[in-house]
Scaffold this motif. Sequence first.
Motif, mmCIF file in Angstrom:
data_model
loop_
_atom_site.group_PDB
_atom_site.id
_atom_site.type_symbol
_atom_site.label_atom_id
_atom_site.label_comp_id
_atom_site.label_asym_id
_atom_site.label_seq_id
_atom_site.Cartn_x
_atom_site.Cartn_y
_atom_site.Cartn_z
ATOM 1 N N ARG A 1 22.308 -1.488 -1.470
ATOM 2 C CA ARG A 1 22.568 -0.046 -1.458
ATOM 3 C C ARG A 1 21.748 0.682 -2.519
ATOM 4 O O ARG A 1 21.919 1.868 -2.727
ATOM 5 C CB ARG A 1 24.067 0.233 -1.702
ATOM 6 C CG ARG A 1 24.937 -0.299 -0.590
ATOM 7 C CD ARG A 1 26.326 0.225 -0.648
ATOM 8 N NE ARG A 1 27.029 -0.211 -1.846
ATOM 9 C CZ ARG A 1 28.300 0.025 -2.086
ATOM 10 N NH1 ARG A 1 29.024 0.706 -1.225
ATOM 11 N NH2 ARG A 1 28.864 -0.401 -3.184
ATOM 12 N N CYS B 1 20.835 -7.631 -0.338
ATOM 13 C CA CYS B 1 20.740 -7.512 -1.794
ATOM 14 C C CYS B 1 20.045 -8.753 -2.358
ATOM 15 O O CYS B 1 20.345 -9.869 -1.944
ATOM 16 C CB CYS B 1 22.148 -7.390 -2.381
ATOM 17 S SG CYS B 1 22.224 -7.499 -4.175
ATOM 18 N N GLY C 1 19.653 -8.773 -5.897
ATOM 19 C CA GLY C 1 20.013 -8.686 -7.310
ATOM 20 C C GLY C 1 19.194 -7.672 -8.102
ATOM 21 O O GLY C 1 19.460 -7.446 -9.288
ATOM 22 N N THR C 2 18.219 -7.047 -7.472
ATOM 23 C CA THR C 2 17.360 -6.089 -8.180
ATOM 24 C C THR C 2 18.149 -4.905 -8.726
ATOM 25 O O THR C 2 17.733 -4.285 -9.711
ATOM 26 C CB THR C 2 16.241 -5.582 -7.232
ATOM 27 O OG1 THR C 2 15.506 -6.711 -6.752
ATOM 28 C CG2 THR C 2 15.287 -4.644 -7.951
ATOM 29 N N SER D 1 15.680 -3.668 -3.084
ATOM 30 C CA SER D 1 15.633 -5.095 -2.784
ATOM 31 C C SER D 1 14.338 -5.494 -2.086
ATOM 32 O O SER D 1 13.817 -4.771 -1.238
ATOM 33 C CB SER D 1 16.820 -5.476 -1.890
ATOM 34 O OG SER D 1 16.712 -6.833 -1.506
ATOM 35 N N PRO E 1 25.833 -3.829 -4.336
ATOM 36 C CA PRO E 1 25.728 -4.046 -2.902
ATOM 37 C C PRO E 1 27.039 -3.789 -2.156
ATOM 38 O O PRO E 1 28.108 -3.683 -2.759
ATOM 39 C CB PRO E 1 25.372 -5.528 -2.814
ATOM 40 C CG PRO E 1 26.057 -6.124 -3.995
ATOM 41 C CD PRO E 1 25.959 -5.089 -5.083
HETATM 42 FE FE1 FES Z 1 19.984 -3.343 -3.987
HETATM 43 FE FE2 FES Z 1 21.459 -5.346 -4.896
HETATM 44 S S1 FES Z 1 19.318 -5.254 -4.715
HETATM 45 S S2 FES Z 1 22.139 -3.481 -4.182
#
Ligand code: FES
Length: 75
Positions: free
Chosen positions: A41, A51, A53-54, A45, A68
Amino acid sequence: FACKKASCCSSRVNKKIRLGEGKVADTVDVEDIGEKKAFCRCWKSEKWPYCDGTHGKHNKETGDNLGPLIVKKKE
Ligand code: FES
């Protein structure tokens, strides 16, 4: 918290995902999700629409609190 970086205050949210498209919409079959899947979200990413983890890096740099959407089967 007040934003300190001009680069994060642009009105554009999506800065990298399929910029040539008029609208980014994705379809994922429920059967392909398995037990659990995290959907991005933050629009950052590398594994969009999932997701990777970015969002954590973004939150650290900006003081934001993005995360996310986690879709999972009922237990
Ligand atoms: Fe976009 Fe986790 S990488 S919410």
